[in-house]
Design a protein around this motif. Structure first.
Motif, short mmCIF file in Angstrom:
data_model
loop_
_atom_site.label_atom_id
_atom_site.label_comp_id
_atom_site.label_asym_id
_atom_site.label_seq_id
_atom_site.Cartn_x
_atom_site.Cartn_y
_atom_site.Cartn_z
N LEU A 1 8.44 0.90 -11.50
CA LEU A 1 8.28 0.34 -12.83
C LEU A 1 7.73 -1.08 -12.74
CD1 LEU A 1 11.24 1.32 -15.16
CD2 LEU A 1 8.81 1.69 -15.48
N GLY A 2 8.22 -1.84 -11.76
CA GLY A 2 7.74 -3.21 -11.58
C GLY A 2 6.24 -3.22 -11.35
N TYR A 3 5.78 -2.32 -10.48
CA TYR A 3 4.35 -2.25 -10.19
C TYR A 3 3.58 -1.88 -11.45
CZ TYR A 3 0.09 -1.06 -7.67
OH TYR A 3 -1.19 -1.02 -7.22
N GLY B 1 -4.20 -1.84 -6.37
CA GLY B 1 -4.51 -0.66 -5.59
C GLY B 1 -5.58 -0.92 -4.55
N LYS B 2 -6.25 -2.09 -4.65
CA LYS B 2 -7.29 -2.39 -3.67
C LYS B 2 -6.91 -3.60 -2.84
CE LYS B 2 -10.88 -0.66 -6.70
NZ LYS B 2 -11.63 -1.14 -7.86
N GLY B 3 -5.66 -4.05 -2.96
CA GLY B 3 -5.26 -5.20 -2.18
C GLY B 3 -4.98 -6.40 -3.05
N SER B 4 -4.19 -6.19 -4.10
CA SER B 4 -3.82 -7.30 -4.97
C SER B 4 -2.51 -7.87 -4.48
CB SER B 4 -3.68 -6.79 -6.39
OG SER B 4 -2.87 -7.64 -7.14
N ILE B 5 -2.43 -9.20 -4.32
CA ILE B 5 -1.15 -9.73 -3.85
C ILE B 5 -0.11 -9.64 -4.96
CG2 ILE B 5 -1.93 -11.21 -1.96
CD1 ILE B 5 -1.78 -13.54 -3.92
N LYS B 6 -0.58 -9.63 -6.22
CA LYS B 6 0.37 -9.42 -7.31
C LYS B 6 1.01 -8.03 -7.20
CE LYS B 6 -1.41 -12.28 -11.04
NZ LYS B 6 -1.94 -12.24 -12.40
N GLY B 7 0.15 -7.05 -6.90
CA GLY B 7 0.63 -5.68 -6.79
C GLY B 7 1.56 -5.51 -5.61
N LEU B 8 1.47 -6.40 -4.63
CA LEU B 8 2.37 -6.33 -3.50
C LEU B 8 3.67 -7.08 -3.82
CD1 LEU B 8 2.99 -5.76 -0.54
CD2 LEU B 8 1.71 -7.77 0.07
N ALA B 9 3.53 -8.22 -4.50
CA ALA B 9 4.71 -9.03 -4.78
C ALA B 9 5.63 -8.32 -5.77
CB ALA B 9 4.28 -10.39 -5.34
N ALA B 10 5.05 -7.61 -6.74
CA ALA B 10 5.88 -7.01 -7.79
C ALA B 10 6.91 -6.02 -7.23
CB ALA B 10 5.00 -6.35 -8.84
N PRO B 11 6.49 -4.96 -6.51
CA PRO B 11 7.50 -4.02 -6.04
C PRO B 11 8.45 -4.64 -5.02
CG PRO B 11 5.38 -3.45 -5.13
CD PRO B 11 5.14 -4.51 -6.14
N GLU B 12 7.92 -5.60 -4.22
CA GLU B 12 8.79 -6.18 -3.19
C GLU B 12 9.93 -6.99 -3.81
OE1 GLU B 12 9.15 -6.38 0.39
OE2 GLU B 12 8.44 -4.43 -0.23
N SER B 13 9.61 -7.81 -4.83
CA SER B 13 10.70 -8.58 -5.43
C SER B 13 11.60 -7.66 -6.24
CB SER B 13 10.17 -9.74 -6.26
OG SER B 13 9.03 -9.40 -6.95
N ALA B 14 10.98 -6.68 -6.92
CA ALA B 14 11.80 -5.79 -7.75
C ALA B 14 12.77 -4.98 -6.90
CB ALA B 14 10.90 -4.85 -8.55
N ASN B 15 12.32 -4.45 -5.76
CA ASN B 15 13.25 -3.59 -5.02
C ASN B 15 14.39 -4.39 -4.39
OD1 ASN B 15 12.40 -4.33 -2.42
ND2 ASN B 15 11.07 -2.55 -2.18
N ASN B 16 14.09 -5.62 -3.96
CA ASN B 16 15.20 -6.40 -3.42
C ASN B 16 16.19 -6.82 -4.49
OD1 ASN B 16 13.88 -6.33 -0.91
ND2 ASN B 16 14.93 -8.23 -0.41
N ALA B 17 15.65 -7.22 -5.66
CA ALA B 17 16.54 -7.59 -6.74
C ALA B 17 17.38 -6.39 -7.17
CB ALA B 17 15.75 -8.14 -7.92
N ALA B 18 16.75 -5.22 -7.18
CA ALA B 18 17.48 -4.02 -7.60
C ALA B 18 18.57 -3.66 -6.60
CB ALA B 18 16.52 -2.86 -7.77
N CYS B 19 18.29 -3.88 -5.31
CA CYS B 19 19.32 -3.62 -4.31
C CYS B 19 20.54 -4.47 -4.59
CB CYS B 19 18.82 -3.95 -2.92
SG CYS B 19 17.63 -2.80 -2.33
#
Lengths: 164, 505
Positions: free
Chosen positions: B279-281, B297-315
């Motif tokens: 959902l974050g992505y 989908g082509k290498g956006s750092i935003k697209g990388l940061a979103a799921p990474e922060s979301a999944n850790n916060a969700a944990c």
């Protein structure tokens, strides 16, 4: 017809089979007391199969225009020119994976893994055996140690006839 | 609260406990890198060790370290070799892997580490402040709402994965849901679609499917096209680890939003890190500016940061129902619950009152875990990223071997390997035809949860009336429908406009 519509057709046929099972054969083994429930094991699959058939039809009938083929993008493999690519090594490695799956239990983890890594590298053009052999041996040995001894998941190391 | 904080600090900052965090993070990171071993299995493996420590706080601190380490390690394999070993890092590979292919693996890992750190830290702060209040909100969500929430998640994925081709993405999602019905469901004691094959009785393994959908097609692509394994920069050197000021400014709001959103989703039992990351992505992609959207989908750092922060916060968020209600919201917290009970601690509403030192030690250890993870991993990143510099003649057989091992360890069954290869070939062909594969995997992951909540609601309401009787459910379902309809409507309108212009010329 383009490949994506052929695939949609195949999925349509599979969904039809899935739908047939869900609507006609699955409920036969349902216990009588469960027939009064508002939900049966087949309810969800029934919904899914209808949705899958609709979505597949949308693609086959071309209601939605496909994206333009991105021939100019180097990261996309154009299947129409598949033979220009290294098809033979790909097929050999797929075969090698199947062989690994079939041989893992009978000949044991160590032999299967060393064989897999060595043949795989050779197929891809690696010729430096003095690097290849030690790498394969060390990798197989250390992964086995990690999985079996540290993590405690059983992996048969030696061939089956050696009795472990 | 301050008093509690002090208790927690004094517990966590003893020498043994700091060693526990460091050790846990290291073990977690390294084992987590192996595809096939997610946080759940690593924690399960570490439980005997933790229990033998005897002190519940120390044990929990160790396990929390392992947990965070494993999540970070999982992101590493998603980014470097496109092999997400854990469901919650699947979204990480969407942009992380393209970045690695552009020669920016070091930067991708740094962004991942920092986003995870911030997500985890914000999550821990929120947990500290809101834990008691949030537990009541989580209780408002019944099965109909979970069902609707998952439908929203799936439609968001289908809408974003297939830009301009929503039907394909939807078809893949449904295919994933159908694959998930194979085997014996939880609610019905009856095998479905197994064709009488015993090995299918327990269904397909998640790892098997994840490997077949992502790692295998990628490896086959690498074999087919030797130029592909050269990163686009030409050299395999790891350059620019640092994030520039502009990049930091670009991802800061993303990380902030996703830490909060991820936490809130994590609080809901059953939703957890996977849904939060997807959902974050999807959310970040939809609210991004047009030119940024193209990059996803082509290498956006935003697209990388979103799921990474979301999944850790969700944990972190998933600890709320565990610690306050005693309800584990995810597989991992369920295992932690088991560990807690074995240590003679019973989580629940009374935990904060009866044993405040444990509650606070867990929270403090989360901070500590995050900090230590960052300190340990930032210097290691150049070495981890070197994996990509391995010659392809070695790298490809190893990727294939790790996918095989992942599937084998998960199910301990050689048939699974044949299924893996078969599905991998199908996935490669689907990729040739430009079908998005992520929705299929996500459908498969959410399928059992979706069906269980659907079935439970049907049973509770004696029919499908829950769909229109509960406003929250109805609202969520309307959002889901809009998510599907709007993009295809917009695409159609844009196309019509384009054609109109062409006619006019």
């Amino acid at each position: 017809m383009a490949l994506d519509r052929w695939i949609a057709l195949i999925i349509l046929v599979m969904s039809a089979g899935y739908a047939y099972t869900a609507f006609f054969t699955m409920d036969a083994s349902l216990a009588p007391f469960m027939r009064n429930n508002p939900i049966w094991p087949s309810t969800f699959p029934k919904v899914l199969s209808v949705m899958a058939i609709v979505a597949a039809l949308v693609i086959i009938l071309g209601f939605e225009k496909a994206n333009k083929p991105r021939d100019d993008d180097p990261s996309v493999i154009v299947y129409r020119r598949l033979l220009d690519y290294q098809v033979a090594p790909a097929l050999i490695l797929i075969g090698l994976m199947i062989a690994y799956a079939l041989l893992l239990r009978p000949i044991g983890f160590l032999a299967a893994t060393v064989g897999f890594l060595m043949i795989g590298s050779l197929v891809l053009g690696e010729r430096r055996l003095h690097i290849l052999i030690p790498v394969a041996l060390i990798a197989a040995g250390s992964i086995w140690y990690l999985v079996q001894e540290v993590l405690g998941i059983f992996l048969r190391p030696w061939p089956a006839f050696m009795g472990v | 609260m301050l008093e509690g904080l002090m208790i927690g600090l004094s517990t966590a900052f003893s020498l043994t406990n700091i060693l526990m965090v460091v050790g846990g993070c290291l073990i977690g990171t390294f084992i987590g890198m192996l595809p096939g071993l997610g946080p759940m299995s690593i924690i399960a493996i570490m439980i005997p060790v933790a229990i033998s420590i005897g002190d519940p706080s120390a044990a929990l601190i160790l396990l929390a370290g392992v947990y965070y380490g494993a999540i970070f390690g999982g992101s590493t394999s998603s980014i470097l070799i496109n092999a997400p070993g854990v469901a919650s890092t699947v979204a990480t590979s969407f942009d992380g892997y393209p970045l690695a292919r552009q020669g920016k693996a070091g930067k991708a890992l740094t962004v991942a580490a920092i986003s995870s750190f911030i997500g985890g830290t914000i999550g821990a702060i929120l947990l500290m402040i809101f834990a008691p209040a949030l537990s009541t909100v989580a209780l408002l969500f019944g099965s109909p709402e979970y069902f609707a929430l998952m439908i929203v998640g799936l439609s968001a994925i289908a809408a974003f994965a297939g830009t301009g081709q929503v039907a394909k993405a939807l078809l893949m999602t449904i295919a994933g849901l159908m694959l998930a019905t194979i085997g014996e469901g939880v609610l019905f004691n009856m095998p479905r679609f197994t064709f009488g094959i015993m090995d299918l009785q327990s269904g397909l393994g998640f790892i098997t499917l994840a490997m077949a959908m992502f790692a295998l097609p990628e490896a086959i692509y690498l074999i087919l096209d030797p130029n592909r394994s050269k990163t686009e920069g030409g050299t395999n050197e790891i350059k620019d680890l640092r994030i520039t000021r502009e990049e930091a400014r670009a991802i800061a709001p993303v990380v902030g939003r996703q830490s909060i959103q991820g936490f809130l989703i994590g609080v809901l039992p059953g939703a957890g890190a996977t849904i939060a990351s997807f959902l974050g992505y999807a959310v970040e992609r939809n609210i991004a500016k047009k030119e940024d959207q193209e990059q996803f989908g082509k290498g956006s750092i935003k697209g990388l940061a979103a799921p990474e922060s979301a999944n850790n916060a969700a944990c972190t968020g998933s600890f709320v129902p565990l610690l306050t209600l005693g309800i584990p919201g995810s597989g991992t917290t369920a295992i932690l619950l088991g560990a807690l009970i074995a240590l003679n601690v019973s989580p629940g509403p009374r935990l904060m009152i009866d044993e405040p030192q444990i509650f606070w030690a867990v929270i403090i250890s989360m901070y500590l875990g995050n900090v230590i993870l960052l300190i340990l991993n930032l210097p290691l990143i150049p070495y981890i990223a070197k994996i990509l510099a391995v010659p392809r003649t070695f790298l490809i057989p190893f990727i294939l071997f790790f996918t095989l091992m992942g599937a084998y360890i998960g199910q301990n069954n050689a048939t699974e390997l044949l299924i893996l290869v078969g599905l991998g070939i199908c996935a490669t062909i689907l990729r040739f035809a430009d079908y998005p594969l992520a929705p299929l995997l996500i459908g498969f992951i959410l399928g059992p949860m979706l069906e269980n909540n659907f079935s439970r609601s049907m049973n509770l309401f004696d029919g499908p009336s829950f769909i229109y009787e509960r406003p929250l459910t109805l609202g969520l379902l309307v959002i889901a429908a809009l998510l599907i309809i709007l993009p295809s409507y917009r695409a159609r309108r844009a196309r019509l406009r384009q054609e109109g212009v062409a006619d006019g010329d």
